[in-house]
Design an enzyme around this catalytic site. Structure first.
Site, PDB file in Angstrom:
ATOM      1  N   LYS A 227       0.980  -1.375   0.178  1.00  0.00           N
ATOM      2  CA  LYS A 227      -0.064  -0.121   0.115  1.00  0.00           C
ATOM      3  C   LYS A 227       0.889   1.165  -0.026  1.00  0.00           C
ATOM      4  O   LYS A 227       0.637   2.082  -0.844  1.00  0.00           O
ATOM      5  CB  LYS A 227      -0.927  -0.027   1.219  1.00  0.00           C
ATOM      6  CG  LYS A 227      -1.851  -1.154   1.276  1.00  0.00           C
ATOM      7  CD  LYS A 227      -2.909  -1.144   2.588  1.00  0.00           C
ATOM      8  CE  LYS A 227      -2.117  -1.114   3.857  1.00  0.00           C
ATOM      9  NZ  LYS A 227      -1.431  -2.515   4.119  1.00  0.00           N
TER      10      LYS A 227
ATOM     11  N   ARG B  51      -9.812   0.889   8.600  1.00  0.00           N
ATOM     12  CA  ARG B  51      -9.217  -0.270   9.139  1.00  0.00           C
ATOM     13  C   ARG B  51     -10.292  -1.271   9.832  1.00  0.00           C
ATOM     14  O   ARG B  51     -10.021  -2.348  10.121  1.00  0.00           O
ATOM     15  CB  ARG B  51      -8.147  -0.080  10.259  1.00  0.00           C
ATOM     16  CG  ARG B  51      -6.800  -0.625  10.293  1.00  0.00           C
ATOM     17  CD  ARG B  51      -5.927  -0.786   9.296  1.00  0.00           C
ATOM     18  NE  ARG B  51      -4.745  -1.227   9.504  1.00  0.00           N
ATOM     19  CZ  ARG B  51      -3.460  -0.796   9.265  1.00  0.00           C
ATOM     20  NH1 ARG B  51      -3.507   0.267   8.438  1.00  0.00           N
ATOM     21  NH2 ARG B  51      -2.376  -1.395   9.732  1.00  0.00           N
TER      22      ARG B  51
ATOM     23  N   ARG C 173      11.550  -5.730   4.883  1.00  0.00           N
ATOM     24  CA  ARG C 173      11.436  -4.259   4.683  1.00  0.00           C
ATOM     25  C   ARG C 173      12.604  -3.379   5.272  1.00  0.00           C
ATOM     26  O   ARG C 173      12.772  -3.570   6.788  1.00  0.00           O
ATOM     27  CB  ARG C 173      10.139  -3.840   5.122  1.00  0.00           C
ATOM     28  CG  ARG C 173       9.990  -2.243   4.951  1.00  0.00           C
ATOM     29  CD  ARG C 173       8.388  -1.729   5.132  1.00  0.00           C
ATOM     30  NE  ARG C 173       7.746  -2.437   6.275  1.00  0.00           N
ATOM     31  CZ  ARG C 173       6.610  -2.433   6.383  1.00  0.00           C
ATOM     32  NH1 ARG C 173       5.723  -1.551   5.417  1.00  0.00           N
ATOM     33  NH2 ARG C 173       6.030  -2.821   7.306  1.00  0.00           N
TER      34      ARG C 173
ATOM     35  N   ARG D  80      11.456  -1.369  10.933  1.00  0.00           N
ATOM     36  CA  ARG D  80      10.290  -1.045  11.864  1.00  0.00           C
ATOM     37  C   ARG D  80      10.258  -1.858  13.018  1.00  0.00           C
ATOM     38  O   ARG D  80      10.274  -3.171  12.726  1.00  0.00           O
ATOM     39  CB  ARG D  80       8.995  -1.134  10.993  1.00  0.00           C
ATOM     40  CG  ARG D  80       8.459   0.323  10.722  1.00  0.00           C
ATOM     41  CD  ARG D  80       7.477   0.488   9.597  1.00  0.00           C
ATOM     42  NE  ARG D  80       6.218  -0.372  10.079  1.00  0.00           N
ATOM     43  CZ  ARG D  80       5.040  -0.293   9.307  1.00  0.00           C
ATOM     44  NH1 ARG D  80       5.094   0.376   8.287  1.00  0.00           N
ATOM     45  NH2 ARG D  80       4.074  -0.996   9.642  1.00  0.00           N
TER      46      ARG D  80
ATOM     47  N   ARG E 131      -0.587  -8.707  13.531  1.00  0.00           N
ATOM     48  CA  ARG E 131      -1.142  -7.807  12.534  1.00  0.00           C
ATOM     49  C   ARG E 131      -1.931  -8.566  11.575  1.00  0.00           C
ATOM     50  O   ARG E 131      -2.912  -8.064  11.011  1.00  0.00           O
ATOM     51  CB  ARG E 131       0.025  -6.979  12.003  1.00  0.00           C
ATOM     52  CG  ARG E 131       0.981  -6.038  12.867  1.00  0.00           C
ATOM     53  CD  ARG E 131       2.102  -5.554  12.319  1.00  0.00           C
ATOM     54  NE  ARG E 131       2.218  -4.898  11.109  1.00  0.00           N
ATOM     55  CZ  ARG E 131       3.312  -4.793  10.396  1.00  0.00           C
ATOM     56  NH1 ARG E 131       4.254  -4.993  10.835  1.00  0.00           N
ATOM     57  NH2 ARG E 131       3.288  -4.112   9.186  1.00  0.00           N
TER      58      ARG E 131
HETATM   59  P1  AP5 Z   1       5.159  -1.334   2.047  1.00  0.00           P
HETATM   60  O1  AP5 Z   1       4.463  -0.830   0.688  1.00  0.00           O
HETATM   61  O2  AP5 Z   1       5.464  -0.898   3.135  1.00  0.00           O
HETATM   62  O3  AP5 Z   1       3.445  -2.422   2.369  1.00  0.00           O
HETATM   63  P2  AP5 Z   1       2.396  -1.938   3.285  1.00  0.00           P
HETATM   64  O4  AP5 Z   1       1.029  -2.702   2.579  1.00  0.00           O
HETATM   65  O5  AP5 Z   1       2.351  -0.432   3.113  1.00  0.00           O
HETATM   66  O6  AP5 Z   1       2.443  -2.627   4.660  1.00  0.00           O
HETATM   67  P3  AP5 Z   1       2.499  -2.126   6.018  1.00  0.00           P
HETATM   68  O7  AP5 Z   1       3.213  -2.777   6.799  1.00  0.00           O
HETATM   69  O8  AP5 Z   1       3.011  -0.529   6.230  1.00  0.00           O
HETATM   70  O9  AP5 Z   1       1.075  -1.886   6.340  1.00  0.00           O
HETATM   71  P4  AP5 Z   1       0.389  -2.117   7.573  1.00  0.00           P
HETATM   72  O10 AP5 Z   1      -0.919  -1.875   7.081  1.00  0.00           O
HETATM   73  O11 AP5 Z   1       0.820  -3.192   8.583  1.00  0.00           O
HETATM   74  O12 AP5 Z   1       0.967  -0.850   8.502  1.00  0.00           O
HETATM   75  P5  AP5 Z   1       0.701   0.672   8.695  1.00  0.00           P
HETATM   76  O13 AP5 Z   1       1.979   1.199   8.564  1.00  0.00           O
HETATM   77  O14 AP5 Z   1      -0.503   0.949   8.210  1.00  0.00           O
HETATM   78  O15 AP5 Z   1       5.818  -2.797   1.544  1.00  0.00           O
HETATM   79  C1  AP5 Z   1       6.294  -3.697   2.196  1.00  0.00           C
HETATM   80  C2  AP5 Z   1       7.453  -4.305   1.828  1.00  0.00           C
HETATM   81  O16 AP5 Z   1       7.534  -4.824   0.611  1.00  0.00           O
HETATM   82  C3  AP5 Z   1       8.743  -3.390   1.351  1.00  0.00           C
HETATM   83  O17 AP5 Z   1      10.059  -3.720   1.763  1.00  0.00           O
HETATM   84  C4  AP5 Z   1       8.456  -2.994  -0.060  1.00  0.00           C
HETATM   85  O18 AP5 Z   1       9.625  -2.514  -0.474  1.00  0.00           O
HETATM   86  C5  AP5 Z   1       8.208  -4.446  -0.488  1.00  0.00           C
HETATM   87  N1  AP5 Z   1       7.415  -4.512  -1.802  1.00  0.00           N
HETATM   88  C6  AP5 Z   1       6.247  -3.850  -1.889  1.00  0.00           C
HETATM   89  N2  AP5 Z   1       5.977  -3.926  -3.246  1.00  0.00           N
HETATM   90  C7  AP5 Z   1       6.475  -5.013  -3.600  1.00  0.00           C
HETATM   91  C8  AP5 Z   1       6.513  -5.864  -4.783  1.00  0.00           C
HETATM   92  N3  AP5 Z   1       5.576  -5.615  -5.823  1.00  0.00           N
HETATM   93  N4  AP5 Z   1       7.520  -6.602  -4.929  1.00  0.00           N
HETATM   94  C9  AP5 Z   1       8.465  -7.097  -4.000  1.00  0.00           C
HETATM   95  N5  AP5 Z   1       8.665  -6.448  -2.858  1.00  0.00           N
HETATM   96  C10 AP5 Z   1       7.490  -5.155  -2.632  1.00  0.00           C
HETATM   97  O19 AP5 Z   1      -0.022   0.568  10.343  1.00  0.00           O
HETATM   98  C11 AP5 Z   1       1.207   0.325  11.330  1.00  0.00           C
HETATM   99  C12 AP5 Z   1       0.471   0.102  12.643  1.00  0.00           C
HETATM  100  O20 AP5 Z   1      -0.162   1.422  12.970  1.00  0.00           O
HETATM  101  C13 AP5 Z   1      -0.728  -0.654  12.789  1.00  0.00           C
HETATM  102  O21 AP5 Z   1      -0.407  -2.133  13.073  1.00  0.00           O
HETATM  103  C14 AP5 Z   1      -1.698  -0.312  13.631  1.00  0.00           C
HETATM  104  O22 AP5 Z   1      -1.186  -0.136  15.270  1.00  0.00           O
HETATM  105  C15 AP5 Z   1      -1.614   1.356  13.463  1.00  0.00           C
HETATM  106  N6  AP5 Z   1      -2.501   1.950  12.461  1.00  0.00           N
HETATM  107  C16 AP5 Z   1      -2.375   2.476  11.149  1.00  0.00           C
HETATM  108  N7  AP5 Z   1      -3.452   2.835  10.794  1.00  0.00           N
HETATM  109  C17 AP5 Z   1      -4.575   2.737  11.754  1.00  0.00           C
HETATM  110  C18 AP5 Z   1      -5.925   2.713  11.473  1.00  0.00           C
HETATM  111  N8  AP5 Z   1      -6.511   3.021  10.446  1.00  0.00           N
HETATM  112  N9  AP5 Z   1      -6.446   2.621  12.770  1.00  0.00           N
HETATM  113  C19 AP5 Z   1      -6.167   1.949  13.978  1.00  0.00           C
HETATM  114  N10 AP5 Z   1      -4.691   1.750  13.863  1.00  0.00           N
HETATM  115  C20 AP5 Z   1      -3.968   1.955  12.774  1.00  0.00           C
END
Ligand code: AP5
Length: 217
Positions: free
Chosen positions: A13, A86, A125, A158, A169
């Site tokens: 994402k 979410r 990552r 991270r 997660r």
């Molecule tokens: P990346 O693009 O970073 O993936 P992502 O889907 O953004 O993954 P996240 O782990 O950031 O999502 P998340 O939803 O768990 O975390 P968030 O920060 O939102 O890609 C991942 C890896 O893959 C990278 O190394 C990239 O280079 C690689 N990659 C990407 N595309 C690729 C491809 N095509 N081929 C190969 N490699 C590839 O949330 C973190 C925490 O915040 C949550 O756990 C929660 O506690 C809190 N939080 C966030 N939003 C909310 C909300 N709305 N409500 C409540 N709590 C929340």
């Protein structure tokens, strides 16, 4: 265009939101990035959010909705919501928020990736402390170990990208976030995209699914 990116942790994402932002000018709004910045700055909101984030649980709706209301209100033009909504309560609140400003959501894109790929993406990552560029030690390593290709900054791993927290997660995604697939399907707004493969190919598939070229806004 006003877009939600749906997908499990590691589905790409953040990566694709950044690419679409640079190609199309739609603003990436990432709740994860906003919350991590608040934790780093030790703001009252960050202090409240930290424990839930470290455990891989969702931060309370109250905190997240306040943050999003402010951010969406100040954003001009198209936007990409990355990591929000979410759960169903957040999706309903978003719907009301956008209705009130007469800017309904256009689409929700579901980024589809198999479980074993997710695990490798998350454990591998790395991100730049300074500019936020994303890398992966398995799929897209930097030229020099632990140094950002883009700005020379130091890379970090991270805190929630360890196997135990990743497991939690993924459970939270299955139980609380995946019901949003039906939520947006019922509203005729869901588009599913195969998010495995080269970054450019995934971007291309997303743009085709959204029926946009990089000249559109
Ligand atoms: P990346 O693009 O970073 O993936 P992502 O889907 O953004 O993954 P996240 O782990 O950031 O999502 P998340 O939803 O768990 O975390 P968030 O920060 O939102 O890609 C991942 C890896 O893959 C990278 O190394 C990239 O280079 C690689 N990659 C990407 N595309 C690729 C491809 N095509 N081929 C190969 N490699 C590839 O949330 C973190 C925490 O915040 C949550 O756990 C929660 O506690 C809190 N939080 C966030 N939003 C909310 C909300 N709305 N409500 C409540 N709590 C929340």
């Amino acid at each position: 265009m006003r877009l939600v990116l749906l997908g499990a942790p590691g589905s790409g994402k953040g990566t694709q939101a950044k690419i679409l932002q640079s190609l199309l000018g739609w603003v990436q709004i990432s709740t994860g990035d906003l919350l991590r910045a608040a934790v780093k700055a030790e703001t009252p909101l960050g202090v409240k959010a930290k424990a839930a984030m470290d455990a891989g649980e969702l931060v309370s709706d109250e905190i997240v909705l306040g943050l999003m209301e402010e951010k969406i209100g100040e954003t001009k033009g198209g936007f990409i919501l990355d990591g929000f909504p979410r759960n169903i309560a957040q999706a309903e609140a978003l719907e009301k928020m956008l209705e009130a400003i007469d800017k309904p959501l256009d689409e929700a894109v579901l980024m589809d990736v198999d479980f074993d790929v997710l695990l490798k993406r998350l454990t591998g990552r790395r991100s730049c402390k300074d500019c936020g560029s994303l890398y992966n030690i398995y799929f897209s390593p930097t030229e020099k170990e632990d140094v950002c290709d883009n700005c020379g900054g130091e890379l970090m791993h991270r805190k929630d990208d360890n196997e135990e927290t990743i497991g939690n997660r993924l459970n939270v995604y299955r139980d609380q976030t995946s019901p949003l697939i039906d939520f947006y399907k019922e509203r005729n707004k869901l588009t599913k995209v195969d998010a495995v493969g080269e970054l450019e190919d995934v971007t291309k598939r997303m743009m085709e699914a959204l029926r946009v070229s990089d000249l559109d806004d």
